[in-house]
Design a protein around this motif. Sequence first.
Motif, mmCIF file in Angstrom:
data_model
loop_
_atom_site.group_PDB
_atom_site.id
_atom_site.type_symbol
_atom_site.label_atom_id
_atom_site.label_comp_id
_atom_site.label_asym_id
_atom_site.label_seq_id
_atom_site.Cartn_x
_atom_site.Cartn_y
_atom_site.Cartn_z
ATOM 1 N N LEU A 1 0.912 -1.203 0.020
ATOM 2 C CA LEU A 1 -0.212 -0.003 -0.015
ATOM 3 C C LEU A 1 0.911 1.398 0.089
ATOM 4 N N TYR A 2 2.045 1.222 0.785
ATOM 5 C CA TYR A 2 2.900 2.451 0.582
ATOM 6 C C TYR A 2 3.338 2.573 -0.502
ATOM 7 N N HIS A 3 3.787 1.619 -1.279
ATOM 8 C CA HIS A 3 4.565 1.716 -2.619
ATOM 9 C C HIS A 3 3.461 2.283 -3.486
ATOM 10 N N ALA A 4 2.182 1.716 -3.454
ATOM 11 C CA ALA A 4 1.057 2.229 -4.440
ATOM 12 C C ALA A 4 0.739 3.538 -4.192
ATOM 13 N N SER A 5 1.048 4.123 -2.898
ATOM 14 C CA SER A 5 0.561 5.407 -2.641
ATOM 15 C C SER A 5 1.651 6.687 -3.365
ATOM 16 N N LYS A 6 2.932 5.965 -3.415
ATOM 17 C CA LYS A 6 3.907 6.785 -4.121
ATOM 18 C C LYS A 6 4.028 6.950 -5.315
ATOM 19 N N GLU A 7 3.550 5.956 -6.235
ATOM 20 C CA GLU A 7 3.508 5.526 -7.568
ATOM 21 C C GLU A 7 2.798 4.427 -7.862
ATOM 22 N N PRO A 8 2.300 4.366 -9.327
ATOM 23 C CA PRO A 8 1.601 3.049 -9.542
ATOM 24 C C PRO A 8 2.465 1.956 -9.599
ATOM 25 N N ILE A 9 2.125 0.701 -9.038
ATOM 26 C CA ILE A 9 3.076 -0.400 -9.029
ATOM 27 C C ILE A 9 2.303 -1.589 -9.652
ATOM 28 N N TYR A 10 3.072 -2.635 -9.756
ATOM 29 C CA TYR A 10 2.722 -3.723 -10.804
ATOM 30 C C TYR A 10 3.395 -5.197 -9.835
ATOM 31 N N GLY A 11 2.824 -6.216 -10.300
ATOM 32 C CA GLY A 11 3.335 -7.337 -9.460
ATOM 33 C C GLY A 11 4.553 -7.740 -9.574
#
Length: 93
Positions: free
Chosen positions: A15-25
Amino acid sequence: MLRDFFLGTIKIHRLYHASKEPIYGSYMIEELKNHGYDMSSRTIYPTLHQLEEKVVCGRIRMYYTTTESGNNLLRAWRQIRELAEEVLYENKE
């Protein structure tokens, strides 16, 4: 109970990384590997699908970002972190 705690921290990490930028698997699998977790795609993708807002970028990857609810959860987690730091480092001062 310890397993649930670690699974929870992995979800917060995601969740932390997704709040910083779009993430993928595959990015999250490598990121978690850098922290000592050996996660398979069968483990990481179901947790990524829990993120509500999805943006398809081309045909190769699904990118995930946080929702307002996810951002609220991160704010609450920061309060928990402050409490944990107080408990963990109480005698070090």
